[in-house]
Structure formats: structure tokens, C-alpha cells
Write an enzyme that holds these catalytic residues in place. Structure first.
Site, PDB file in Angstrom:
ATOM      1  N   GLU A 127      -3.908  -0.901   8.044  1.00 30.34           N
ATOM      2  CA  GLU A 127      -2.745  -0.153   8.737  1.00 30.34           C
ATOM      3  C   GLU A 127      -3.018  -0.281  10.329  1.00 30.34           C
ATOM      4  O   GLU A 127      -3.759  -0.574  11.020  1.00 30.34           O
ATOM      5  CB  GLU A 127      -3.176   1.534   8.835  1.00 30.34           C
ATOM      6  CG  GLU A 127      -2.657   2.700   7.835  1.00 30.34           C
ATOM      7  CD  GLU A 127      -2.349   3.212   8.114  1.00 30.34           C
ATOM      8  OE1 GLU A 127      -1.828   4.006   9.113  1.00 30.34           O
ATOM      9  OE2 GLU A 127      -2.061   4.368   7.242  1.00 30.34           O
TER      10      GLU A 127
ATOM     11  N   TYR B 290      -4.919   1.085  15.931  1.00 30.28           N
ATOM     12  CA  TYR B 290      -3.491   1.178  16.687  1.00 30.28           C
ATOM     13  C   TYR B 290      -4.201   1.150  18.557  1.00 30.28           C
ATOM     14  O   TYR B 290      -3.414   0.115  18.477  1.00 30.28           O
ATOM     15  CB  TYR B 290      -3.085   2.309  16.432  1.00 30.28           C
ATOM     16  CG  TYR B 290      -2.013   2.342  15.144  1.00 30.28           C
ATOM     17  CD1 TYR B 290      -1.507   2.136  15.135  1.00 30.28           C
ATOM     18  CD2 TYR B 290      -3.109   3.238  14.433  1.00 30.28           C
ATOM     19  CE1 TYR B 290      -0.512   2.532  13.982  1.00 30.28           C
ATOM     20  CE2 TYR B 290      -2.653   3.538  12.943  1.00 30.28           C
ATOM     21  CZ  TYR B 290      -1.257   2.803  11.911  1.00 30.28           C
ATOM     22  OH  TYR B 290      -0.824   3.076  11.279  1.00 30.28           O
TER      23      TYR B 290
ATOM     24  N   GLU C 252      -8.111   8.370   6.635  1.00 28.42           N
ATOM     25  CA  GLU C 252      -8.350   8.875   7.373  1.00 28.42           C
ATOM     26  C   GLU C 252      -8.958   9.725   7.142  1.00 28.42           C
ATOM     27  O   GLU C 252      -8.550  10.743   8.417  1.00 28.42           O
ATOM     28  CB  GLU C 252      -6.924   8.421   8.057  1.00 28.42           C
ATOM     29  CG  GLU C 252      -6.128   7.251   8.345  1.00 28.42           C
ATOM     30  CD  GLU C 252      -5.279   6.956  10.110  1.00 28.42           C
ATOM     31  OE1 GLU C 252      -5.263   8.256  10.425  1.00 28.42           O
ATOM     32  OE2 GLU C 252      -5.053   5.967  10.357  1.00 28.42           O
TER      33      GLU C 252
ATOM     34  N   ASN D 269      -7.951   1.273   9.602  1.00 26.13           N
ATOM     35  CA  ASN D 269      -6.223   1.527  10.310  1.00 26.13           C
ATOM     36  C   ASN D 269      -6.823   1.632  12.091  1.00 26.13           C
ATOM     37  O   ASN D 269      -7.635   2.806  11.941  1.00 26.13           O
ATOM     38  CB  ASN D 269      -5.827   2.764   9.953  1.00 26.13           C
ATOM     39  CG  ASN D 269      -5.481   2.751   8.746  1.00 26.13           C
ATOM     40  OD1 ASN D 269      -5.599   1.982   7.723  1.00 26.13           O
ATOM     41  ND2 ASN D 269      -5.375   4.199   8.147  1.00 26.13           N
TER      42      ASN D 269
ATOM     43  N   ARG E  98       0.761  -1.234   0.320  1.00 27.71           N
ATOM     44  CA  ARG E  98       0.216   0.228   0.158  1.00 27.71           C
ATOM     45  C   ARG E  98       0.968   1.479  -0.120  1.00 27.71           C
ATOM     46  O   ARG E  98       1.767   1.360   0.340  1.00 27.71           O
ATOM     47  CB  ARG E  98      -1.129  -0.161   1.174  1.00 27.71           C
ATOM     48  CG  ARG E  98      -1.869   0.926   1.134  1.00 27.71           C
ATOM     49  CD  ARG E  98      -2.551   1.142   2.275  1.00 27.71           C
ATOM     50  NE  ARG E  98      -3.439   2.626   2.318  1.00 27.71           N
ATOM     51  CZ  ARG E  98      -3.641   3.037   3.254  1.00 27.71           C
ATOM     52  NH1 ARG E  98      -2.977   2.983   4.910  1.00 27.71           N
ATOM     53  NH2 ARG E  98      -3.762   4.213   3.282  1.00 27.71           N
TER      54      ARG E  98
ATOM     55  N   HIS F  38      -2.831  10.849   0.541  1.00 32.36           N
ATOM     56  CA  HIS F  38      -3.255  10.330   1.994  1.00 32.36           C
ATOM     57  C   HIS F  38      -2.250  11.893   2.336  1.00 32.36           C
ATOM     58  O   HIS F  38      -1.504  11.638   2.787  1.00 32.36           O
ATOM     59  CB  HIS F  38      -1.617   9.475   1.947  1.00 32.36           C
ATOM     60  CG  HIS F  38      -1.660   8.878   3.482  1.00 32.36           C
ATOM     61  ND1 HIS F  38      -1.778   7.344   3.754  1.00 32.36           N
ATOM     62  CD2 HIS F  38      -1.687   9.239   4.619  1.00 32.36           C
ATOM     63  CE1 HIS F  38      -1.653   7.076   4.860  1.00 32.36           C
ATOM     64  NE2 HIS F  38      -0.899   7.972   5.400  1.00 32.36           N
TER      65      HIS F  38
END
Ligand code: FCB
Length: 559
Positions: A459, A393, A266, A391, A177, A221
Site C-alpha cells: 500500500e 505513507y 498492518e 505499507n 489486492r 484486514h
């Protein structure tokens, strides 16, 4: 990064209230808001991550809630009993272990990838006709980036892209990606394409295909052409049309070889941080800009989707959403409701417009005038995405502020949700909590709520700043442990019915980490930022084995 944040947006508020509710209400709110600024996220435990995402969400909803008639507002407020309930912490009562030694097998066609972004790795900021981006401007503005770092050279991938692909190959990846720098293609954001920019990405695509690696292309991005920002940026509706033109140009140029596309990376992060918090490019701090940018991006998501499909009907198109599992801090009803609002604000603000043609219902009220929502816009926002990129985390703990808290903290009076990072799990070097359960929770929830869509983990990753030892080896066992656990969470979600197609570790190489400059290292390969030399870390070797065998072994036997 400082945990304490201030934001001056009372002018915006006054404007917003005027346009929404008329002078009378505006005056009333103005009185209550007679403060020099709002103090948000005062608690010392707020992490950078929460600051980047949840802060702006709080402020957004503050604006929304402030525009509500008083009765409606109190309808979603917490009672003071929430304070009592806080003493029964639910979030700590069900930690799930993802560190057992069982082996996990993945489906044969599973995508093993890594993710990067143009501004974070390329450099070559003014080469071959590339225009200035908002990140070039922002990073060249003193005081914006830690240590005065810039992405001017970054990892020099503009010249070393072959090395990057060799790394991806050495890691046995079958998906890579990466993002296209819009100003490399259209230097001022519109008009004819710069053939040197197209050539650069075309060569990368060809080399990836030759290496049997799927090119997984992110169209945006975060590096908007500066000329478009000068024309109003994302708060300007016209930017949606510019984006659709650019998407069409890329679909024409690469769509014969690229079949999997990500429209946005995002959206909630770049809209929040860039237009409300001001810690990311373009550095604006305005609630109205935030609301308008949100709506333009939702329109652009619809327009970009249609542009791509019109040019390449068989393309698979999605967006990589920043997500977090919102857990109620306690078992109380107010906290449970707060967690639902947290979910709506954090995870659905750009997803529901695409898939359902509406803004999340849990928010109850939409400042349509302030957002400049026109008739027909809800249909224009629709984009039946072929996959949902996630994504993720860490998790978020949501609680309802007590009446006293709401009176003593303006933001909590306005917006009855408090969001904080979890404190139970181990922390990465940049202070984010490692909590694999969050990935399981969000994947299963999105799968359930959106009728089992194809999902790509676009991600996940961790900042650990381990460097080479005396013999030049980079031992980063904590990163191996992180990915192993997050992959276990993915596997568990798949076993429970989620249709997950791939996992992309952030990142292939250490890179420029936005406002943090080069101080956070997320890579599976180490980059010496002086020489730009790349060295595969232990985690990169471990991931290579996982990808080759389609299987996650125990840490000890694999590392
Ligand atoms: C994500 C961004 C990515 C990188 C990682 C650490 O939010 O999409 O560019 O900064 O965080």
C-alpha cells in the site's frame, strides 16, 4: 481529528506493574502516576496518522519502560543536552528530490496493483449469512465514525465487484489486492464455512484470473467476527487458533487458484487503535489488552503461516506491515537512539517475531508476564515469510525528550522517545506529509537488515478530495505527482539492490476510510457515494499507462 489525545490506563498500569515488578515497585510507580489520565501527543502538529500508529506505540513502550528498574530506564533516557541539539534539525538537512523528469523503467514481471479491503468497499454487511464483525458493531455505535458513516453499503462491491474488476482491467493492472471478510466465511468466527461467502470470493478470484490479474488475498484486514471479540478478541490467545482454522479453510477453498497470500494487514495499526487507543474497532482502551493482543497476533501469524503451508505448500505467504522511516530530529546521539527505538516499535514489533522468533532487541525489556508469553511461544511466532509487504505513507521524526520534558510530561518520563510527523513536505488533504524518501529509506533498510527478502509494496497512497469538474472529469494532478515520486523512490531502492516485486496503490476506488468515514478519498477511481457510480480519475488513467508501459514518464507527458 483532534490532535490532543487522552488515555486512561492507570488501572492497567497498576496491574501490569504488580504482575511484573511486585507491589513495592508498583507503589512507587503508582505515586508518580497519580494523575487522572495520561496526556499524550499534546503537540498540535500531530497528525491523524501519527495518532493512529505512534500514539499507541508510545503507550506500549511507556508500559515497558515503566516496568524497568530505574537504572535501566535512565540508561536509555536523553540528557537535557538533547534540547540544545534540537536546534540543529537533521531531518531538514537532506531532503531528496524525487520530482525530476527522468523516465524510470521497471522489470518486465513487475506487479502493478491496487489494494482494497472488504469492510471498506463491500457493504452487504448482513447478506447471505454473513456474521457481524467488530467494524459493523463499532460503526453502528453512535459517535465512533465521522458523520455517523458506516460500511453497511460502502461502495456496494458485494454487488458491484464486476465493475471493480473492470476498473482494474481498464487500469492494466496485473495484481489486485483485496481482503476476505472473515465473518462472511465463518459468521461467528469458528465452525463450518458459509458456502455463500466462499462463492462470493471464488467468483472474484475466477474473474481476476480470467482478466489475467493476480488475486493477492489479504486474510485479515481488521474485521474480526464480533463473536470472537465477545470471547475476548485478540487479547485472548485462543483467537490465534481460530485464525489458523480460518486460514486453513480459505487455503482449501481458494488455494487451488490463489498463490499469493497476506496473513495480516498492518497488525500494529489494528492492535494499537483497536485495543489501546480505542479509536478503531473494537474500541478498547487498555494497555494490557494491547500487549496481549500483540502477542496473540504474533502467535497467529506463526500459526496461520503453518496452516497455509500445510494445506498449500507452494503458496507464497507474507504480511502487510505498516511501516514508517524513523528519522532522528537532530544529529545528537540521544536522538539517534530514539530513532532506533522508534524503528523497533513502529516497524519490527510484528516482523522480528516472524523472521527471528523474538521481540525487537532495541526495546531492551519485554513484559513477558503481562503479555502472557509462555515457554515455546517464541518458536510458535516464527513464520519464515516468503515476502515482506510494506505499507508506507509518510515518515516519522524521532527525538529524545530532555530531562525537563520527561519530568513535566508523564509519557516522556516513561518512554524516552518523541515521535512526530515531518513538516517539510507538502501535505495531503488529511494532513499527511508527502515524503517519498521515506519509502526509499525503509525499503533499503528492510532489505539490508533481513538479507534482501522479496518485498511487495502492499500500500501507498494519498487522500486528495478532488471531485468531478463541470464536464465530469476528475483532475487530481497531486495524486499523480505523489505516486510518481513514490515510484521513483521504489526504483531507486531497487537500483540499490532491493528485491521489490510490486507496487499497490491505495486504493482502486474511494472508500470507507475507517474512523474518517467517507471523508477521505484515496481512490484512483472516484465513487459517487450516493449512486455508487465509479469514474476513473486522471490518476487512474496515468497509472494505467504506467502499468501498460512498465515505465514512469514525466507528469506532464503522461497526465
Ligand atoms: C492503511 C490501511 C488501509 C487504509 C489506508 C489509507 O493504514 O491499511 O485500510 O485505511 O491506510
Amino acid at each position: 481529528m483532534s490532535a490532543r489525545r487522552r488515555l486512561d490506563f492507570e488501572d492497567d498500569h497498576a496491574q501490569l506493574y504488580n504482575s511484573l515488578t511486585g507491589q513495592k515497585t508498583a507503589k512507587r510507580i503508582k505515586q508518580i502516576d497519580a494523575l487522572p489520565s495520561y496526556h499524550l501527543f499534546e503537540e498540535p502538529h500531530f497528525t491523524l496518522r501519527l495518532t493512529r500508529r505512534e500514539f499507541a506505540h508510545s503507550a506500549l513502550a511507556a508500559g515497558i519502560a515503566a516496568a524497568l528498574p530505574a537504572g535501566v530506564l535512565s540508561g536509555c533516557s536523553a540528557s537535557s543536552k538533547a534540547g540544545t541539539a534540537n536546534s540543529v534539525p537533521l531531518a531538514s538537512s537532506r531532503p531528496r528530490q524525487f520530482d525530476d523528469s527522468s523516465e524510470i523503467l521497471f522489470p518486465r514481471n513487475f506487479f502493478w496493483g491496487t489494494a482494497t479491503a472488504a469492510y471498506q468497499i463491500e457493504g452487504g454487511w448482513n447478506e447471505d449469512g454473513k456474521g457481524e464483525s467488530i467494524w459493523d458493531r463499532f460503526s453502528h455505535t453512535p459517535g465512533k465514525i465521522k458523520n455517523g458513516d458506516t460500511g453497511d453499503v460502502a461502495c456496494d462491491s458485494y454487488h458491484r465487484w464486476r465493475e471493480d474488476i473492470a476498473l482494474a482491467r481498464a487500469m492494466n493492472l496485473n495484481s489486485y489486492r483485496f481482503s476476505i471478510s472473515w465473518p462472511r466465511i465463518q459468521p461467528s468466527g469458528s465452525g463450518p464455512v458459509n458456502s455463500k461467502g466462499i462463492d462470493y470470493y471464488s467468483r472474484i478470484v475466477d474473474a481476476l484470473l480470467e482478466a489475467r490479474i493476480r488475486p493477492f488475498v489479504t486474510l485479515y484486514h481488521w474485521d474480526l467476527p464480533q463473536a470472537l471479540e465477545d470471547a475476548g478478541g485478540w487479547p485472548n490467545r485462543d483467537t490465534a487458533s481460530r485464525f489458523a482454522d480460518y486460514v486453513e479453510a480459505m487455503a482449501r477453498a481458494l488455494g487451488d487458484r490463489v498463490s499469493d497470500w497476506i496473513l495480516f494487514n498492518e497488525p500494529s495499526a489494528f492492535v494499537d487503535l483497536g485495543y489501546l487507543e480505542g479509536t478503531h474497532a473494537p474500541g478498547r482502551k487498555s494497555l494490557l489488552d494491547f500487549l496481549r493482543a500483540s502477542h496473540t497476533v504474533n502467535l497467529a501469524q506463526g500459526a496461520g503461516f503453518r496452516a497455509l503451508k500445510a494445506t498449500r505448500p507452494s503458496a507464497r505467504v507474507g504480511t502487510a506491515f505498516s511501516m514508517s522511516a524513523c528519522e532522528p530530529a537532530t544529529g545528537s546521539e540521544p536522538d539517534r537512539l530514539a530513532a532506533e527505538r522508534c524503528h523497533a516499535i513502529t516497524n519490527l514489533w510484528f516482523l522480528e517475531p516472524a523472521l527471528k522468533g523474538r521481540y525487537p532487541e532495541a526495546l531492551a525489556f519485554l513484559p513477558e508476564t503481562a503479555m502472557r508469553i509462555k515457554s515455546g511461544d517464541l518458536d510458535q511466532m516464527r513464520a519464515p515469510l516468503d515476502f515482506i509487504g510494506i505499507n508506507l505513507y509518510y515518515r516519522t521524526i524521532a527525538s529524545a525528550p530532555s530531562a525537563i520534558e520527561r519530568l513535566s510530561h508523564t509519557q516522556e518520563w516513561l518512554f524516552p522517545v518523541k515521535m512526530a510527523g515531518g513538516q517539510q513536505g507538502p501535505k495531503t488533504d488529511n494532513g499527511w506529509e508527502v515524503w517519498p524518501q521515506a519509502l526509499y529509506d525503509i525499503v533499503t533498510r528492510i532489505s539490508r537488515d533481513f538479507n534482501r527478502p522479496p518485498i511487495e509494496i502492499t500500500e501507498s497512497g494519498c487522500a486528495y478530495n478532488d471531485g468531478p469538474d463541470a464536464s465530469g472529469v476528475i483532475r487530481d494532478p497531486r495524486r499523480i505527482h505523489y505516486h510518481r515520486q513514490y515510484l521513483q523512490a521504489v526504483a531507486a531502492a531497487m537500483a540499490d539492490g532491493a528485491d521489490v516485486r510490486g507496487y499497490h496503490a491505495w486504493s482502486l476506488i474511494d472508500n470507507f476510510e475507517w474512523a474518517e468515514g467517507f471523508s477521505d478519498r484515496f481512490g484512483l477511481a472516484y465513487v459517487d457515494f450516493k449512486t455508487k457510480e465509479r469514474t476513473v480519475k486522471d490518476s487512474g488513467r496515468w497509472y494505467a499507462k504506467v502499468a501498460a508501459e512498465n515505465r514512469v514518464e514525466t507528469v506532464t507527458s503522461a497526465a
